[in-house]
Design an enzyme around this catalytic site. Structure first.
Site, PDB file in Angstrom:
ATOM      1  N   MET A 102       0.813  -1.213   0.000  1.00  0.00           N
ATOM      2  CA  MET A 102       0.000   0.000   0.000  1.00  0.00           C
ATOM      3  C   MET A 102       0.849   1.266   0.000  1.00  0.00           C
ATOM      4  O   MET A 102       0.323   2.370   0.112  1.00  0.00           O
ATOM      5  CB  MET A 102      -0.928   0.008   1.214  1.00  0.00           C
ATOM      6  CG  MET A 102      -1.939  -1.128   1.232  1.00  0.00           C
ATOM      7  SD  MET A 102      -3.070  -1.051  -0.173  1.00  0.00           S
ATOM      8  CE  MET A 102      -3.989   0.424   0.235  1.00  0.00           C
ATOM      9  N   ALA A 116       3.025   5.527   7.205  1.00  0.00           N
ATOM     10  CA  ALA A 116       3.466   6.923   7.260  1.00  0.00           C
ATOM     11  C   ALA A 116       3.513   7.408   8.702  1.00  0.00           C
ATOM     12  O   ALA A 116       4.438   8.114   9.109  1.00  0.00           O
ATOM     13  CB  ALA A 116       2.534   7.806   6.430  1.00  0.00           C
ATOM     14  N   LEU A 158       3.305   4.214   1.303  1.00  0.00           N
ATOM     15  CA  LEU A 158       3.299   4.935   2.583  1.00  0.00           C
ATOM     16  C   LEU A 158       1.914   5.517   2.822  1.00  0.00           C
ATOM     17  O   LEU A 158       1.718   6.732   2.820  1.00  0.00           O
ATOM     18  CB  LEU A 158       4.352   6.049   2.583  1.00  0.00           C
ATOM     19  CG  LEU A 158       5.774   5.652   2.962  1.00  0.00           C
ATOM     20  CD1 LEU A 158       6.648   6.882   3.111  1.00  0.00           C
ATOM     21  CD2 LEU A 158       5.807   4.846   4.243  1.00  0.00           C
ATOM     22  N   HIS A 159       0.923   4.646   3.015  1.00  0.00           N
ATOM     23  CA  HIS A 159      -0.407   5.123   3.375  1.00  0.00           C
ATOM     24  C   HIS A 159      -0.404   5.477   4.860  1.00  0.00           C
ATOM     25  O   HIS A 159       0.649   5.519   5.500  1.00  0.00           O
ATOM     26  CB  HIS A 159      -1.473   4.081   3.031  1.00  0.00           C
ATOM     27  CG  HIS A 159      -1.337   2.793   3.787  1.00  0.00           C
ATOM     28  ND1 HIS A 159      -1.924   2.584   5.001  1.00  0.00           N
ATOM     29  CD2 HIS A 159      -0.653   1.657   3.493  1.00  0.00           C
ATOM     30  CE1 HIS A 159      -1.629   1.366   5.436  1.00  0.00           C
ATOM     31  NE2 HIS A 159      -0.855   0.780   4.548  1.00  0.00           N
ATOM     32  N   ALA A 160      -1.565   5.723   5.418  1.00  0.00           N
ATOM     33  CA  ALA A 160      -1.652   6.341   6.745  1.00  0.00           C
ATOM     34  C   ALA A 160      -0.856   5.617   7.820  1.00  0.00           C
ATOM     35  O   ALA A 160      -0.094   6.236   8.565  1.00  0.00           O
ATOM     36  CB  ALA A 160      -3.119   6.448   7.161  1.00  0.00           C
TER      37      ALA A 160
END
Length: 210
Positions: free
Chosen positions: A124, A131, A126-128
Site C-alpha cells: 500500500m 506513514a 506509505l499510506h496512513a
C-alpha cells in the site's frame, strides 16, 4: 453536540499539557464552548478549540501527539491536514507556492550531512499507518530529517510531519531518499532504514540502493 458529554470527555483526558477539541459546524462549536466553561478557570486556559477539519485533523493530531509533539505543533498539523488533499487535487496555487517555499527553505539551510536511498516494498506504499510509523520514528531524534520521493522527483519535506509525508504519495516500488543532519544522524538513519527494511516491522523485503 451535548455539552455535558463534551465536558466529561475533556475531563477524562485532561492534563496540564492541555487538551485539543475538534468539532464540526453549527451547534457543536457552541456546545464545545459551553463545555469549556464548566471547567475550573485554571483548566480552561489549557483547552484549545481547533478549527481543523474534523476527520483529517483528528488523524493528523493523533499521529503528532503520539510522536511527542507539543500542543502547538499538534494544532498546527491538524490545521494543515488538508495539505495532502489539496496538493493531490491541485486545487490551489497558494498551496503549491507554500510547498515550493518549504523546499527553498530546506535547500537554503544546506545542513544535510548524510543520505540513504531505499525502495518501498509495502503493497500500500506509505499510506496512513506506515506513514504514521515513519513520522513517529523520525520524531524521536533531534536531527533534522527530510524525505524525498525520488521516483516522482518530489521536493524534500519534513519527515516529522504526517501531512507533508502524505503529500509525497509514495507507492510500492517507489524509491525514496532520507536525509538527516544533527547530533544523532547515524542513529536516526539506521533506525529509519531498519523500519523500512522490515516493511514497517513486518517481514524484511527491502534493500538500500547503491
Amino acid at each position: 453536540t451535548d455539552a455535558i458529554q463534551i465536558y466529561q470527555a475533556i475531563e477524562s483526558v485532561y492534563t496540564d499539557k492541555g487538551v485539543i477539541v475538534l468539532m464540526d459546524l453549527g451547534s457543536a462549536i457552541l456546545s464545545a464552548e459551553m463545555a469549556v466553561e464548566f471547567l475550573p478557570p485554571e483548566q480552561q486556559a489549557n483547552i484549545k478549540l481547533c478549527a481543523a477539519p474534523l476527520v483529517e485533523g483528528t488523524i493528523a493530531a493523533v499521529v503528532q501527539a503520539a510522536a511527542g509533539a507539543t500542543i502547538e505543533q499538534v494544532i498546527a498539523e491538524a490545521q494543515n491536514s488538508l495539505l495532502a488533499k489539496t496538493t493531490h487535487l491541485s486545487t490551489t496555487t497558494h498551496q503549491k507556492q507554500k510547498t515550493n517555499d518549504q523546499q527553498q527553505k530546506i535547500n537554503d539551510q544546506k545542513q544535510i550531512t548524510k543520505e540513504i536511498h531505499l525502495t518501498i516494498s509495502n503493497p500500500m506504499g506509505l499510506h496512513a499507518r506506515p506513514a504514521a510509523k515513519l513520522v513517529a520514528t523520525a520524531s524521536k531524534f533531534d536531527s533534522n530529517i527530510t524525505l524525498k520521493n525520488l521516483t516522482s522527483n518530489s521536493p524534500q519535506i519534513n519527515a516529522k510531519s504526517i501531512n507533508q509525508v502524505i503529500t509525497l504519495a509514495i507507492q510500492q516500488g517507489h524509491k525514496i531518499a532520507i536525509t538527516a543532519s544533527g547530533s544523532d544522524t547515524d542513529q536516526a538513519l539506521s533506525t529509519l532504514q531498519q523500519l523500512i527494511n522490515t516493511n514497517f516491522n513486518n517481514k524484511p523485503t527491502n534493500h538500500p540502493l547503491h
